[in-house]
Design an enzyme around this catalytic site. Structure first.
Site, PDB file in Angstrom:
ATOM      1  N   ARG A 187       0.807  -1.215   0.000  1.00  0.00           N
ATOM      2  CA  ARG A 187       0.000   0.000   0.000  1.00  0.00           C
ATOM      3  C   ARG A 187       0.846   1.274   0.000  1.00  0.00           C
ATOM      4  NH1 ARG A 187      -5.324  -1.107   2.073  1.00  0.00           N
ATOM      5  NH2 ARG A 187      -5.960  -3.070   1.102  1.00  0.00           N
ATOM      6  N   ASP A 193     -16.463   9.400   7.360  1.00  0.00           N
ATOM      7  CA  ASP A 193     -15.385   8.428   7.159  1.00  0.00           C
ATOM      8  C   ASP A 193     -14.084   9.106   7.550  1.00  0.00           C
ATOM      9  OD1 ASP A 193     -15.290   5.573   5.556  1.00  0.00           O
ATOM     10  OD2 ASP A 193     -13.368   6.618   5.472  1.00  0.00           O
TER      11      ASP A 193
END
Length: 276
Positions: free
Chosen positions: A43, A145
């Site tokens: 990532r 979020d």
């Protein structure tokens, strides 16, 4: 012509893993087990190549600085998983439509919180259902979020047509606009629905800015699985403080609040009621 820089080979040491485990737990409560070294590598490798950094230790030193808010947020966006789709876990929406919403007609303004909304599919699924079931009554959806990147997708409300396969046909016709020209193959959530869904960044580890906000229904699905037990309890307590007395908390089907000291009654394994 310039040759592209050679990719940097990143090997994750135990010490580096511990640094990132502490950082992500501190800032977002994320439990990153030792088994996720490969995920951490995959990532972050691209971003480290862009910055010409040779080790994860260098990148950690960068994002750990108090002033590195933007780059730290970028790392959080890269690490956190945002898998979602419209009307995911359909039984929850069936519960709302068939059992819960018919009992809430007396609520003058129904407030629903999608607390881990990702790119907006859950929030808009809720909005479509409320739009149908409460045509003559006020309602709103608050969508939050930790990731600014996915929130920007939610605010836009534009999705590939394939993402709408679980949306009921009647909802597609009423609330989704078919794209043309450069937007062919996409659909846009209708403006009248988007106006009733507010997207804002929230860290579930710190909800102090919404101290007075209360909701009738809170969806907190498929997020606490990424926390350790202690953090799960902390987050659930913080979230349920935003739940009105008699309100409902809905978690993911794969998640359980078993063994947690909470003021909630279980109606089904993933649906809870705040009785006091």
């Amino acid at each position: 012509m310039f040759n592209a820089p050679a990719p940097i080979d990143i090997d994750v040491s135990d010490q580096e893993m511990q640094l990132f485990q502490q950082l992500f737990r501190q800032h977002v409560g994320l439990h990153l087990p030792d088994s996720k070294k490969a995920l951490l590598h995959s990532r972050l490798a691209g971003r480290m190549n862009e910055l010409r950094l040779g080790s994860l230790g260098e990148y950690h030193a960068l994002i750990a600085r108090p002033s590195a808010t933007a780059e730290r947020q970028r790392a959080i966006d890269l690490i956190t998983t945002n898998e979602t789709y419209f009307f995911r876990e359909q039984r929850h929406f069936d519960f709302l439509k068939e059992q819960l919403l018919p009992t809430l007609g007396i609520v003058s303004h129904l407030k629903v919180w999608s607390a881990a909304s990702s790119s907006g599919e859950e929030a808009y699924s809720l909005a479509m259902l409320l739009g149908e079931q409460r045509r003559q009554a006020a309602w709103s959806v608050f969508a939050s979020d930790i990731s600014q990147r996915v929130l920007s997708f939610g605010r836009r409300g534009l999705y590939p047509m394939a993402r709408g396969q679980n949306i009921p046909e009647a909802y597609l016709k009423r609330y989704c606009l078919c794209g043309t020209g450069k937007y062919e193959g996409h659909f846009l959530i209708a403006p009248e629905l988007r106006r009733k869904v507010q997207f804002e960044q929230r860290n579930l580890m710190d909800l102090s800015q919404d101290a007075d906000q209360q909701y009738d229904i809170i969806f907190l699905r498929n997020v606490i699985i990424y926390f350790d037990f202690e953090t799960k309890v902390e987050v659930i307590r913080a979230v349920t403080r935003k739940l009105k007395q008699g309100g409902h908390l809905i978690v993911g089907h794969s998640e359980s609040l078993h063994g947690m000291p909470l003021d909630l009654q279980m109606l089904s394994p993933s649906i809870y009621w705040k009785s006091r």
